[in-house]
Design a protein around this motif. Structure first.
Motif, PDB file in Angstrom:
ATOM      1  N   SER A 148      -3.194   5.330 -11.712  1.00  0.00           N
ATOM      2  CA  SER A 148      -4.528   5.562 -11.173  1.00  0.00           C
ATOM      3  C   SER A 148      -4.661   7.026 -10.782  1.00  0.00           C
ATOM      4  O   SER A 148      -3.671   7.663 -10.420  1.00  0.00           O
ATOM      5  CB  SER A 148      -4.768   4.667  -9.955  1.00  0.00           C
ATOM      6  OG  SER A 148      -6.084   4.823  -9.460  1.00  0.00           O
ATOM      7  N   ARG A 163       0.851  -1.184   0.000  1.00  0.00           N
ATOM      8  CA  ARG A 163       0.000   0.000   0.000  1.00  0.00           C
ATOM      9  C   ARG A 163       0.889   1.237   0.000  1.00  0.00           C
ATOM     10  O   ARG A 163       1.696   1.431   0.918  1.00  0.00           O
ATOM     11  CB  ARG A 163      -0.932   0.047   1.211  1.00  0.00           C
ATOM     12  CG  ARG A 163      -1.951   1.176   1.103  1.00  0.00           C
ATOM     13  CD  ARG A 163      -2.916   1.215   2.256  1.00  0.00           C
ATOM     14  NE  ARG A 163      -2.341   1.777   3.458  1.00  0.00           N
ATOM     15  CZ  ARG A 163      -3.045   2.294   4.465  1.00  0.00           C
ATOM     16  NH1 ARG A 163      -4.385   2.305   4.391  1.00  0.00           N
ATOM     17  NH2 ARG A 163      -2.446   2.774   5.534  1.00  0.00           N
ATOM     18  N   LYS A 212      -6.285  -2.581 -13.520  1.00  0.00           N
ATOM     19  CA  LYS A 212      -7.697  -2.733 -13.155  1.00  0.00           C
ATOM     20  C   LYS A 212      -7.937  -4.076 -12.496  1.00  0.00           C
ATOM     21  O   LYS A 212      -7.475  -5.105 -12.957  1.00  0.00           O
ATOM     22  CB  LYS A 212      -8.579  -2.600 -14.400  1.00  0.00           C
ATOM     23  CG  LYS A 212      -8.819  -1.175 -14.833  1.00  0.00           C
ATOM     24  CD  LYS A 212      -9.728  -1.115 -16.061  1.00  0.00           C
ATOM     25  CE  LYS A 212      -9.928   0.306 -16.523  1.00  0.00           C
ATOM     26  NZ  LYS A 212     -10.711   0.382 -17.773  1.00  0.00           N
ATOM     27  N   THR A 220      -6.312  -0.390  -6.082  1.00  0.00           N
ATOM     28  CA  THR A 220      -7.434   0.435  -5.633  1.00  0.00           C
ATOM     29  C   THR A 220      -6.895   1.741  -5.076  1.00  0.00           C
ATOM     30  O   THR A 220      -6.018   1.735  -4.216  1.00  0.00           O
ATOM     31  CB  THR A 220      -8.246  -0.282  -4.549  1.00  0.00           C
ATOM     32  OG1 THR A 220      -8.714  -1.533  -5.052  1.00  0.00           O
ATOM     33  CG2 THR A 220      -9.446   0.567  -4.137  1.00  0.00           C
ATOM     34  N   SER A 260      -7.696   5.281  -3.046  1.00  0.00           N
ATOM     35  CA  SER A 260      -8.632   5.774  -2.043  1.00  0.00           C
ATOM     36  C   SER A 260      -8.016   6.978  -1.355  1.00  0.00           C
ATOM     37  O   SER A 260      -6.840   7.287  -1.556  1.00  0.00           O
ATOM     38  CB  SER A 260      -8.966   4.675  -1.025  1.00  0.00           C
ATOM     39  OG  SER A 260      -7.803   4.295  -0.313  1.00  0.00           O
ATOM     40  N   GLN A 283      -3.645   0.913  -2.989  1.00  0.00           N
ATOM     41  CA  GLN A 283      -3.523  -0.478  -2.562  1.00  0.00           C
ATOM     42  C   GLN A 283      -3.230  -1.319  -3.783  1.00  0.00           C
ATOM     43  O   GLN A 283      -3.998  -1.314  -4.749  1.00  0.00           O
ATOM     44  CB  GLN A 283      -4.822  -0.946  -1.907  1.00  0.00           C
ATOM     45  CG  GLN A 283      -4.805  -2.402  -1.466  1.00  0.00           C
ATOM     46  CD  GLN A 283      -3.830  -2.669  -0.346  1.00  0.00           C
ATOM     47  OE1 GLN A 283      -3.740  -1.887   0.590  1.00  0.00           O
ATOM     48  NE2 GLN A 283      -3.086  -3.768  -0.443  1.00  0.00           N
ATOM     49  N   TYR A 318      -8.319   4.024 -13.616  1.00  0.00           N
ATOM     50  CA  TYR A 318      -7.290   2.995 -13.508  1.00  0.00           C
ATOM     51  C   TYR A 318      -6.775   2.664 -14.901  1.00  0.00           C
ATOM     52  O   TYR A 318      -7.557   2.513 -15.846  1.00  0.00           O
ATOM     53  CB  TYR A 318      -7.846   1.723 -12.868  1.00  0.00           C
ATOM     54  CG  TYR A 318      -8.282   1.900 -11.442  1.00  0.00           C
ATOM     55  CD1 TYR A 318      -9.616   2.165 -11.135  1.00  0.00           C
ATOM     56  CD2 TYR A 318      -7.360   1.809 -10.400  1.00  0.00           C
ATOM     57  CE1 TYR A 318     -10.016   2.332  -9.818  1.00  0.00           C
ATOM     58  CE2 TYR A 318      -7.762   1.975  -9.080  1.00  0.00           C
ATOM     59  CZ  TYR A 318      -9.089   2.236  -8.801  1.00  0.00           C
ATOM     60  OH  TYR A 318      -9.483   2.402  -7.497  1.00  0.00           O
ATOM     61  N   THR A 347     -12.662   8.200 -10.249  1.00  0.00           N
ATOM     62  CA  THR A 347     -11.429   7.438 -10.258  1.00  0.00           C
ATOM     63  C   THR A 347     -11.106   6.961 -11.661  1.00  0.00           C
ATOM     64  O   THR A 347     -11.988   6.872 -12.520  1.00  0.00           O
ATOM     65  CB  THR A 347     -11.483   6.213  -9.326  1.00  0.00           C
ATOM     66  OG1 THR A 347     -12.560   5.360  -9.745  1.00  0.00           O
ATOM     67  CG2 THR A 347     -11.665   6.615  -7.878  1.00  0.00           C
TER      68      THR A 347
END
Length: 122
Positions: A47, A17, A63, A67, A69, A80, A58, A56
């Motif tokens: 991203s 992360r 994809k 992720t 955030s 992540q 990607y 968002t």
């Protein structure tokens, strides 16, 4: 100022992360992008997020595995990364642009953090 962190050495299939912490400005006033650059390659978008508008983006190559955030209370955007592959090996950068719109072109970003190295070993 943007501060990227969280890179490291991980085996294929592992997770990391990344964090992009901002100081001096609220991240939700900007579009935030994660980019990466492998040796001998151009910098590419991974991203992007516009937190205020819930947008968002990607890259096709990530994809379903990555992720993006944000945590406004910490003024930090996260990436992540799961199911990592050797081709994900690169220096990862976060960047911010003033127009709050999704764009995957590095030169359209105004502020950059230092990179954090991600190495995926097979």
């Amino acid at each position: 100022q943007l501060q990227a962190s969280g890179g490291g050495l991980v085996q294929v299939g592992g997770s990391l992360r990344l964090s992009c912490a901002a100081s001096g400005f609220p991240l939700d006033d900007y579009a935030i992008g994660w980019f990466r650059q492998a040796p001998g390659s151009e910098r590419e978008a991974v991203s992007c997020i516009v937190t205020r508008d819930g947008l968002t983006y990607y890259a096709d190559s990530v994809k379903g595995r990555f992720t993006i955030s944000s945590d406004n209370s910490k003024n930090t955007v996260y990436l992540q990364m799961n199911s990592l592959k050797p081709e994900d090996t690169a220096v990862y950068y976060c960047a911010a642009r003033v127009p709050r719109s999704i764009i995957d072109i590095p030169t359209r970003y105004d502020y950059w953090g230092q990179g954090t190295l991600v190495t995926v070993s097979s």
